[in-house]
Structure formats: C-alpha cells, structure tokens
Design a protein around this motif. Structure first.
Motif, PDB file in Angstrom:
ATOM      1  N   GLU A  58     -31.118  60.710  45.362  1.00  0.00           N
ATOM      2  CA  GLU A  58     -30.860  61.934  44.592  1.00  0.00           C
ATOM      3  C   GLU A  58     -29.373  62.190  44.364  1.00  0.00           C
ATOM      4  O   GLU A  58     -29.005  63.038  43.543  1.00  0.00           O
ATOM      5  CB  GLU A  58     -31.474  63.142  45.296  1.00  0.00           C
ATOM      6  CG  GLU A  58     -30.996  63.396  46.710  1.00  0.00           C
ATOM      7  CD  GLU A  58     -31.789  62.635  47.770  1.00  0.00           C
ATOM      8  OE1 GLU A  58     -31.695  63.016  48.952  1.00  0.00           O
ATOM      9  OE2 GLU A  58     -32.515  61.678  47.414  1.00  0.00           O
ATOM     10  N   ASN A  59     -28.520  61.449  45.061  1.00  0.00           N
ATOM     11  CA  ASN A  59     -27.076  61.571  44.845  1.00  0.00           C
ATOM     12  C   ASN A  59     -26.566  60.605  43.767  1.00  0.00           C
ATOM     13  O   ASN A  59     -25.357  60.503  43.535  1.00  0.00           O
ATOM     14  CB  ASN A  59     -26.304  61.341  46.148  1.00  0.00           C
ATOM     15  CG  ASN A  59     -26.623  60.002  46.798  1.00  0.00           C
ATOM     16  OD1 ASN A  59     -27.714  59.448  46.607  1.00  0.00           O
ATOM     17  ND2 ASN A  59     -25.688  59.462  47.543  1.00  0.00           N
ATOM     18  N   PHE A  60     -27.487  59.891  43.102  1.00  0.00           N
ATOM     19  CA  PHE A  60     -27.152  59.010  41.984  1.00  0.00           C
ATOM     20  C   PHE A  60     -27.467  59.737  40.675  1.00  0.00           C
ATOM     21  O   PHE A  60     -28.494  60.395  40.554  1.00  0.00           O
ATOM     22  CB  PHE A  60     -27.962  57.715  42.025  1.00  0.00           C
ATOM     23  CG  PHE A  60     -27.484  56.701  43.039  1.00  0.00           C
ATOM     24  CD1 PHE A  60     -26.933  57.093  44.256  1.00  0.00           C
ATOM     25  CD2 PHE A  60     -27.611  55.350  42.785  1.00  0.00           C
ATOM     26  CE1 PHE A  60     -26.512  56.162  45.193  1.00  0.00           C
ATOM     27  CE2 PHE A  60     -27.190  54.406  43.714  1.00  0.00           C
ATOM     28  CZ  PHE A  60     -26.641  54.813  44.918  1.00  0.00           C
ATOM     29  N   THR A  61     -26.584  59.585  39.693  1.00  0.00           N
ATOM     30  CA  THR A  61     -26.795  60.186  38.380  1.00  0.00           C
ATOM     31  C   THR A  61     -26.456  59.168  37.296  1.00  0.00           C
ATOM     32  O   THR A  61     -25.476  58.419  37.429  1.00  0.00           O
ATOM     33  CB  THR A  61     -25.916  61.438  38.178  1.00  0.00           C
ATOM     34  OG1 THR A  61     -26.119  62.345  39.260  1.00  0.00           O
ATOM     35  CG2 THR A  61     -26.246  62.138  36.863  1.00  0.00           C
ATOM     36  N   LEU A  62     -27.248  59.157  36.240  1.00  0.00           N
ATOM     37  CA  LEU A  62     -27.003  58.270  35.108  1.00  0.00           C
ATOM     38  C   LEU A  62     -26.797  59.094  33.847  1.00  0.00           C
ATOM     39  O   LEU A  62     -27.592  59.983  33.532  1.00  0.00           O
ATOM     40  CB  LEU A  62     -28.193  57.316  34.899  1.00  0.00           C
ATOM     41  CG  LEU A  62     -28.166  56.459  33.618  1.00  0.00           C
ATOM     42  CD1 LEU A  62     -27.007  55.465  33.668  1.00  0.00           C
ATOM     43  CD2 LEU A  62     -29.502  55.743  33.428  1.00  0.00           C
ATOM     44  N   TYR A  63     -25.730  58.807  33.137  1.00  0.00           N
ATOM     45  CA  TYR A  63     -25.475  59.380  31.820  1.00  0.00           C
ATOM     46  C   TYR A  63     -25.433  58.250  30.799  1.00  0.00           C
ATOM     47  O   TYR A  63     -25.107  57.111  31.129  1.00  0.00           O
ATOM     48  CB  TYR A  63     -24.150  60.147  31.797  1.00  0.00           C
ATOM     49  CG  TYR A  63     -24.136  61.391  32.645  1.00  0.00           C
ATOM     50  CD1 TYR A  63     -24.640  62.594  32.166  1.00  0.00           C
ATOM     51  CD2 TYR A  63     -23.615  61.369  33.945  1.00  0.00           C
ATOM     52  CE1 TYR A  63     -24.639  63.741  32.954  1.00  0.00           C
ATOM     53  CE2 TYR A  63     -23.603  62.511  34.738  1.00  0.00           C
ATOM     54  CZ  TYR A  63     -24.117  63.691  34.228  1.00  0.00           C
ATOM     55  OH  TYR A  63     -24.113  64.821  35.011  1.00  0.00           O
TER      56      TYR A  63
END
Length: 340
Positions: A58-63
């Motif tokens: 949950e600490n990974f983000t993709l844009y």
C-alpha cells in the motif's frame, strides 16, 4: 515518513520487477517509506507488472503520463513525494538487499542534508550482497557541500548515488531542467552547493545494470545525435550555473569553480569530438561554438589536466580550439566519410 523512492519508468517490463523486489528487501517498515513510480508513456506491459505490486504494498503508487522524458518525469515525481528524504532510482537498476535502511538511519540520526554512497556496474540481476571495501573508512567526516566540491574534482553527477533531504530541494527551488536527459548533472551540483551537512559513505549499494537495450547503447545515428544534443544542452546549463557562482561570495569559491570548469570542459571536449564524428554540418558546428562562447565554455581552457594532460589530448584540444582548423575538419569529414 522517512523516505520517498522515486522511479521514472519507460518500457522497463524486463527489469522493473527486479527493481521493486530489491526495494521491498531493504529492512524498512512500510510506514517508513513510499515508492512512487511514474510510467512515462510505456508501450510494453511494465505498468501491469507494477500494478501487481500495488496489491500487497500500500506504500507503492503508480502514476501514468504521456512520454515527456526522464527529467520532466522526475520533476513530477518530486511534487508527489512526502518523505523527509528523496531517492531517485532508475527502473532498470536495483539495490543490494538490506542496505538502504542503514544509510537512511545514519542520515536521520546525523541530520544530514545529503548522503552519498557507491555503485556497482553489473550485467547480472542478482548482485544483492552489500559490498564493503576494507581499504576505505566506514564514513567520511560530515562537511558542507562547498567543502565537498572543493575536495572532489571528479564528482559523480548521477542522482542514484545519494539520498537528499526533501526540504533542501523545496527551500532552494531545485528542479531538473527539461531540456534533455542529462539535467541530473546540474541538479546534483545545485543540491551539493546548498547542503550544510553532507557525508559520503563508501558502501556499494546501488546496482547500475548494463542492459543491452539501454539508450546509451543504441548505436543508431538518430539516437547518437539525441544523446549529443542532450549533452550539449546540459553543458549550456552547467556553464550558466558556473557563471552565476562566479558572482557569489562563497567559501572555497576559486577551487570549486576550477573543479567545475574542469568537469564542464571534459564534457565540452568530448561533445565536440562526437559532433565531428557524427557528421554535423559546418553551419551546426559554427552555431554551437557560438553558443558555447556565449556562456564562456569555449575555447576550452581547463581540460588538459589530470589524465587528460597527455600529448594526444593537448594536440586535440589545440585543434578543437582552432575554429578555422575545426571547421575544415568538419567539412573534409562530411565530404570524404559516409555516415554509418
């Protein structure tokens, strides 16, 4: 949150999984760090691979965005970052396991603005062990960035050899120039100039993967020219930075400027040699020399030092600094040699 790891990604399906696995295996708690990936218009399935990691992290983000280049992407990543420290990692590189935590903890404990470490070039995807050099001390003394620039003539400019305090970037409005793929050179120097507490830790953490598909290994004429043009734009920005420093009152200013001009002139010399090699027109060469002269980067005055002081480089530097001879060389090469 202690750390933001920022990853620009473009067509990295072969390597992004290995990169993210290495980050997961750093001994950091999820609440201590975030990983922000920006997909810069990839045409392969690297974004799908990243999405699989988002499920359990949950600490990974993709844009996602349209293709705009690595430096523009890095600026956008900076806007999303929330960590006290920033680390830029390329999608095809990776980290030794259980190494980043010790560096981050050391930076936090000592309230560092900047902490540097070593890199290892490799063609393998499994160099996960931390490499210690027994002949090097555990850490250098904490100094300011001006002292570091004075003492390190052969400074590395890539962004993946250091952690940087986010407040340092924000308070000094340091950004990447969106004029090519080499603006980390100027970004790094600007960051070091403003660092009050800097330390170099000689531990080999970063893995610089030598991939066959690397942009730097693409031998096509169009790609070679793209790299040459990008380097030229960086040289102009680098020179403007040096010129601005000359008007400031700084500790060790003379030594810092001498070191920066040496590094800049190395870039200028080899950029001009590559321009000749790739058969740029005489008009192009004349225009580029004019631009270099305008920012005081030509003629080249600080190149023939250290391992560039041999007779070979002294002669070649003399040729490059002779506009008439240089233009004649360009004309003759364009007449008698075909592009490959």
């Amino acid at each position: 949150m202690k750390l933001s790891i920022l990853i620009p990604m473009y067509n990295a399906a072969t390597y992004i999984g290995n990169c993210l696995n290495s980050i997961i295996n750093q001994g950091l708690l999820k609440e201590e760090f975030e990983v922000i990936i920006m997909d810069d218009g990839s045409t392969d399935n690297c974004a799908d691979i990243v999405c699989n990691y988002l499920i359990n992290n949950e600490n990974f983000t993709l844009y996602r965005e349209t293709n705009s280049g690595s430096d523009s992407t890095r600026n956008k990543l900076l806007k999303y970052a929330k960590g006290d420290y920033i680390y830029f990692l390329d999608a095809d590189d990776y980290l030794a396991y259980n190494s980043l935590k010790s560096i981050l903890d050391y930076a936090v404990k000592n309230e560092l603005d900047f902490i540097g470490f070593d890199t290892l070039k490799t063609k393998k995807l499994d160099h996960f062990d931390v490499k210690f050099d027994k002949d090097k001390p555990s850490a250098s003394p904490i100094i300011n960035g001006l002292q570091f620039l004075k003492e390190n003539r052969h400074l590395r400019h890539e962004v993946w050899w250091y952690l940087l305090k986010r407040d340092l970037i924000l308070s000094n409005e340091i950004r990447f120039d969106s004029n090519g793929n080499n603006s980390d050179v100027v970004f790094t120097v600007k960051s070091i100039l403003k660092a009050e507490r800097l330390l170099y830790y000689p531990i080999t953490i970063h893995r610089y993967l030598q991939t066959p598909s690397s942009v730097m290994r693409d031998k096509s004429v169009s790609n070679k020219r793209k790299l040459i043009d990008s380097m030229f734009n960086m040289i102009i920005s680098y020179s403007k930075l040096i010129n601005s420093i000359e008007h400031e009152t700084l500790e060790h200013k003379s030594a810092i400027i001498d070191n920066l001009k040496f590094r800049r002139d190395v870039f200028v010399f080899f950029n001009i040699m590559n321009i000749i090699r790739e058969k740029y027109s005489k008009i192009d060469v004349v225009e580029r020399l004019k631009q270099l002269s305008k920012v005081k980067a030509y003629p080249i005055k600080h190149f023939t030092q250290d391992h560039y002081k041999s007779l070979k480089y002294i002669v070649l530097n003399g040729v490059v600094n002779n506009k008439t001879l240089l233009k004649s060389m360009v004309a003759l090469k364009n007449i008698f040699f075909k592009s490959t």
